[in-house]
Design a protein around this motif. Structure first.
Motif, PDB file in Angstrom:
ATOM      1  N   LYS A 129     -68.898  14.767  13.945  1.00  0.00           N
ATOM      2  CA  LYS A 129     -67.913  13.763  13.512  1.00  0.00           C
ATOM      3  C   LYS A 129     -68.542  12.395  13.784  1.00  0.00           C
ATOM      4  O   LYS A 129     -68.482  11.886  14.898  1.00  0.00           O
ATOM      5  N   GLU A 136     -66.658   6.428  11.731  1.00  0.00           N
ATOM      6  CA  GLU A 136     -66.078   6.162  10.410  1.00  0.00           C
ATOM      7  C   GLU A 136     -66.565   4.828   9.842  1.00  0.00           C
ATOM      8  O   GLU A 136     -66.314   4.508   8.689  1.00  0.00           O
ATOM      9  N   SER A 148     -67.522   4.397  23.554  1.00  0.00           N
ATOM     10  CA  SER A 148     -67.092   3.472  24.607  1.00  0.00           C
ATOM     11  C   SER A 148     -66.512   4.242  25.802  1.00  0.00           C
ATOM     12  O   SER A 148     -66.087   5.399  25.666  1.00  0.00           O
ATOM     13  N   GLU A 191     -67.659  -4.926  28.644  1.00  0.00           N
ATOM     14  CA  GLU A 191     -68.755  -4.673  27.707  1.00  0.00           C
ATOM     15  C   GLU A 191     -68.410  -5.416  26.414  1.00  0.00           C
ATOM     16  O   GLU A 191     -67.446  -5.073  25.731  1.00  0.00           O
TER      17      GLU A 191
HETATM   18  P1  NAD Z   1     -65.957   4.185  20.028  1.00  0.00           P
HETATM   19  O1  NAD Z   1     -65.663   4.698  21.387  1.00  0.00           O
HETATM   20  O2  NAD Z   1     -64.979   3.256  19.403  1.00  0.00           O
HETATM   21  O3  NAD Z   1     -66.111   5.409  18.995  1.00  0.00           O
HETATM   22  C1  NAD Z   1     -66.978   6.489  19.249  1.00  0.00           C
HETATM   23  C2  NAD Z   1     -66.467   7.712  18.490  1.00  0.00           C
HETATM   24  O4  NAD Z   1     -65.168   8.057  18.988  1.00  0.00           O
HETATM   25  C3  NAD Z   1     -66.315   7.480  16.991  1.00  0.00           C
HETATM   26  O5  NAD Z   1     -66.733   8.632  16.307  1.00  0.00           O
HETATM   27  C4  NAD Z   1     -64.827   7.219  16.830  1.00  0.00           C
HETATM   28  O6  NAD Z   1     -64.328   7.626  15.566  1.00  0.00           O
HETATM   29  C5  NAD Z   1     -64.211   8.052  17.929  1.00  0.00           C
HETATM   30  N1  NAD Z   1     -62.954   7.471  18.457  1.00  0.00           N
HETATM   31  C6  NAD Z   1     -62.635   6.161  18.497  1.00  0.00           C
HETATM   32  N2  NAD Z   1     -61.408   6.003  19.054  1.00  0.00           N
HETATM   33  C7  NAD Z   1     -60.962   7.233  19.374  1.00  0.00           C
HETATM   34  C8  NAD Z   1     -59.758   7.732  19.987  1.00  0.00           C
HETATM   35  N3  NAD Z   1     -58.781   6.915  20.381  1.00  0.00           N
HETATM   36  N4  NAD Z   1     -59.649   9.054  20.165  1.00  0.00           N
HETATM   37  C9  NAD Z   1     -60.628   9.894  19.775  1.00  0.00           C
HETATM   38  N5  NAD Z   1     -61.777   9.484  19.190  1.00  0.00           N
HETATM   39  C10 NAD Z   1     -61.952   8.174  18.991  1.00  0.00           C
HETATM   40  O7  NAD Z   1     -67.409   3.537  20.080  1.00  0.00           O
HETATM   41  P2  NAD Z   1     -68.160   2.693  18.961  1.00  0.00           P
HETATM   42  O8  NAD Z   1     -67.513   1.357  18.856  1.00  0.00           O
HETATM   43  O9  NAD Z   1     -68.327   3.502  17.728  1.00  0.00           O
HETATM   44  O10 NAD Z   1     -69.603   2.553  19.620  1.00  0.00           O
HETATM   45  C11 NAD Z   1     -69.931   1.575  20.566  1.00  0.00           C
HETATM   46  C12 NAD Z   1     -69.756   2.087  21.980  1.00  0.00           C
HETATM   47  O11 NAD Z   1     -70.587   3.226  22.184  1.00  0.00           O
HETATM   48  C13 NAD Z   1     -70.195   1.076  23.026  1.00  0.00           C
HETATM   49  O12 NAD Z   1     -69.287   1.125  24.091  1.00  0.00           O
HETATM   50  C14 NAD Z   1     -71.563   1.579  23.452  1.00  0.00           C
HETATM   51  O13 NAD Z   1     -71.967   1.204  24.749  1.00  0.00           O
HETATM   52  C15 NAD Z   1     -71.362   3.048  23.372  1.00  0.00           C
HETATM   53  N6  NAD Z   1     -72.631   3.742  23.255  1.00  0.00           N
HETATM   54  C16 NAD Z   1     -73.076   4.416  24.348  1.00  0.00           C
HETATM   55  C17 NAD Z   1     -74.297   5.062  24.294  1.00  0.00           C
HETATM   56  C18 NAD Z   1     -74.812   5.817  25.478  1.00  0.00           C
HETATM   57  O14 NAD Z   1     -75.751   6.550  25.309  1.00  0.00           O
HETATM   58  N7  NAD Z   1     -74.240   5.673  26.658  1.00  0.00           N
HETATM   59  C19 NAD Z   1     -75.057   5.030  23.114  1.00  0.00           C
HETATM   60  C20 NAD Z   1     -74.569   4.345  22.015  1.00  0.00           C
HETATM   61  C21 NAD Z   1     -73.340   3.699  22.105  1.00  0.00           C
END
Ligand code: NAD
Length: 500
Positions: free
Chosen positions: A176, A179, A229, A385
């Motif tokens: 998944k 989006e 996140s 962050e």
């Molecule tokens: P995000 O947490 O918003 O989304 C990540 C995934 O979770 C997506 O596929 C999204 O559709 C899904 N998602 C979002 N909200 C959700 C919810 N309420 N319930 C279930 N699923 C949900 O993150 P993002 O904005 O796409 O990416 C950036 C974040 O990812 C930053 O915080 C970054 O630090 C982190 N990140 C961490 C690493 C690592 O290895 N630690 C690597 C890359 C990115």
């Protein structure tokens, strides 16, 4: 909007054709133009994907390692040959500059290279005659169906951290992706098929929380690999473990780069600028805080400012660009709000990214590189962050204060130290409570032979991503103790078995 192309789920080796009841909009961050739509999965779509994966997993697990390796090598070749197409897809949906997109694809390839060696990585152990006439051996077997949920900022590399190893280990995957930039995932799934991967071994479902929640709770899914996140990582970990799954959930970050007084300041300033503003700061390993150890602060800030002035912010397709736009208008506005918050909290706004020249279309989601000095650890620009091109300078009196500051931060993804003193660097590596450490290296992402993972609020679960820990995560161990009739003495043995 109805005229826009629809990106649909990829299930059982083909793109779905049913019109989805819900869909998201795709935008080009450099122009702000709407470029497409993406289907949002309903529970029934995820069920179909898991069912396809479950059927495929049984066959794939019993496919020989030699055959699996043939598919992996073919995929590796196709990806390397056609990487240019993927660069265009990533730039058009994420907005990062083309050579940064090429860099993430190169890192994805490294993970595929590693997975190509699965036959060696999956070797078990054997002990002959552990007890009289009794041999013991251990094997690693696949889990079945695994779910991979990925973030927007690495639409190729992060899925490949997991997908390559999971498949090499004999699992089937339901991916998944974010989006916000989902097209790369369908492109990759089609490429895997072209490489000979059987239908159903890799499925892609698109969407939001609805799709994620079904994966987290689905009885047919054995494990979840998540990157995103911290609040969502925590939620994913708690929910999926409650449903009996093995989980690795990698979260957000606030990465500190410590600069000691003896450091090469030009090297440190270059590193702060590339690590802080590369990919417009939308990296989980981006440098977000520079910890300037007295008396280095003023000189270091001057060198950073000098370099920031030369950065070109523009369309990622333009080879002159050093950094592109942010991923969405909403994210740009969220990051820009921190500029106000920093000023209100009393930090010194040294470079205001809102004033940086834009070398691109007016509709793009632009925000230039920003530098704050004299940042306090109670300010939101330090605690949160931000995930954008905003760099904070925190000044500390000495090495001990720097280590204490980094260790007090709840995140523990990456950190770096800049120094010429090997003893100080060694001590930092030893004492710092962070999962990945760079010495004169600002973005210390481990190569594929090691594993990637933070500590504290940057990772939930005890297994890091890819490398040896990835192989461990995607398999479970079985130990077989055996003896054969010609070595068995007759008679009952009622006591607990002991080795003699
Ligand atoms: P995000 O947490 O918003 O989304 C990540 C995934 O979770 C997506 O596929 C999204 O559709 C899904 N998602 C979002 N909200 C959700 C919810 N309420 N319930 C279930 N699923 C949900 O993150 P993002 O904005 O796409 O990416 C950036 C974040 O990812 C930053 O915080 C970054 O630090 C982190 N990140 C961490 C690493 C690592 O290895 N630690 C690597 C890359 C990115």
């Amino acid at each position: 909007m109805t005229g826009l192309p629809m990106l649909n789920h990829w299930i059982d080796g083909r793109a779905s054709i049913d019109a989805p009841p819900r869909a998201g909009v795709l935008t080009d961050p450099a122009t702000g133009a709407r470029t497409g739509r993406v289907a949002f999965a309903e529970p029934a779509d995820v069920d179909r994907a898991v069912a396809s994966a479950a059927t495929a997993a049984t066959r794939w697990a019993s496919t020989s390692l030699a055959r699996r390796a043939t598919v992996l090598f073919a995929f590796r070749h196709l990806l390397a040959t056609r990487a240019g197409e993927l660069v265009d897809i990533v730039v058009a949906e994420h907005g990062k500059v083309a050579d940064d997109a090429a860099g993430e694809i190169a890192r994805a390839l490294e993970n595929v290279d590693y997975a190509c060696g699965a036959a060696g990585l999956l070797q078990g152990g054997f002990t002959e005659n552990a007890s009289t006439g009794v041999d013991v051996h251990s094997i690693r077997q696949p889990l079945g169906v695994v779910g991979v949920i990925s973030p927007f900022n690495f639409p190729v590399m992060v899925p490949m951290w997991f997908v390559a190893n999971a498949i090499a280990c004999g699992n089937a995957v339901v991916l998944k992706p974010s989006e916000k930039d989902p097209t790369a995932s369908n492109w990759l799934a089609a490429l895997w098929r072209e490489a000979g991967l059987p239908d159903g071994v890799l499925n892609v479902v698109h969407g939001d929380k609805v799709a994620v929640d079904v994966l987290l709770e689905h009885p047919g899914v054995a494990a979840i690999s998540f990157v995103g996140s911290t609040p969502i990582a925590r939620y994913v970990y708690e929910t999926a473990t409650r449903h009996g799954k093995r989980v690795q959930a990698l979260g957000g970050a606030k990465n500190h780069m410590v600069v000691l007084p003896d450091a090469d300041l030009d090297l440190a300033a270059d590193a702060a600028v590339s690590g802080g503003f590369g990919s417009a700061g939308e990296r989980c390993m981006a440098v977000s805080v520079v910890v300037a150890v007295d008396p280095v602060g003023d000189d270091l800030v001057a060198k950073i400012v000098e370099r920031m002035a030369g950065l070109v912010m523009g369309d990622g397709r333009d080879t002159a660009s050093d950094l592109g736009p942010l991923v969405t208008a909403a994210h740009r506005d969220r990051v820009a709000a921190y500029l106000e918050a920093g000023v209100e909290a009393g930090a010194k706004l040294v470079v205001d990214g809102r004033e940086h020249a834009v070398n691109g279309p007016v509709g793009g989601f632009w925000l230039g590189p920003t530098l704050f000095d004299q940042v306090g650890t109670d300010m939101s620009i330090y605690t949160d962050e931000i995930f954008g091109p905003v760099l904070a300078i925190v000044r500390v009196p000495d090495f001990a204060a720097a280590v204490e500051l980094v260790n007090r931060n709840p995140y523990g993804n990456g950190t770096a130290i800049f120094t010429r003193d090997g003893g100080a660097a060694r001590r930092y590596g030893n004492e710092v409570e962070v999962g990945m450490v760079g010495v004169n290296v600002p973005v210390p992402v481990p190569v594929a032979q090691y594993s990637f993972g933070g500590w504290k609020d940057s990772l939930f679960g005890d297994t890091h991503a890819y490398g040896p820990e990835g192989i461990h995560f995607f398999t479970r161990t079985k130990v077989i103790t055996s003896r054969w009739p010609d070595s068995i003495g007759a008679g009952l043995a009622m006591a607990f078995p002991s080795s003699d």
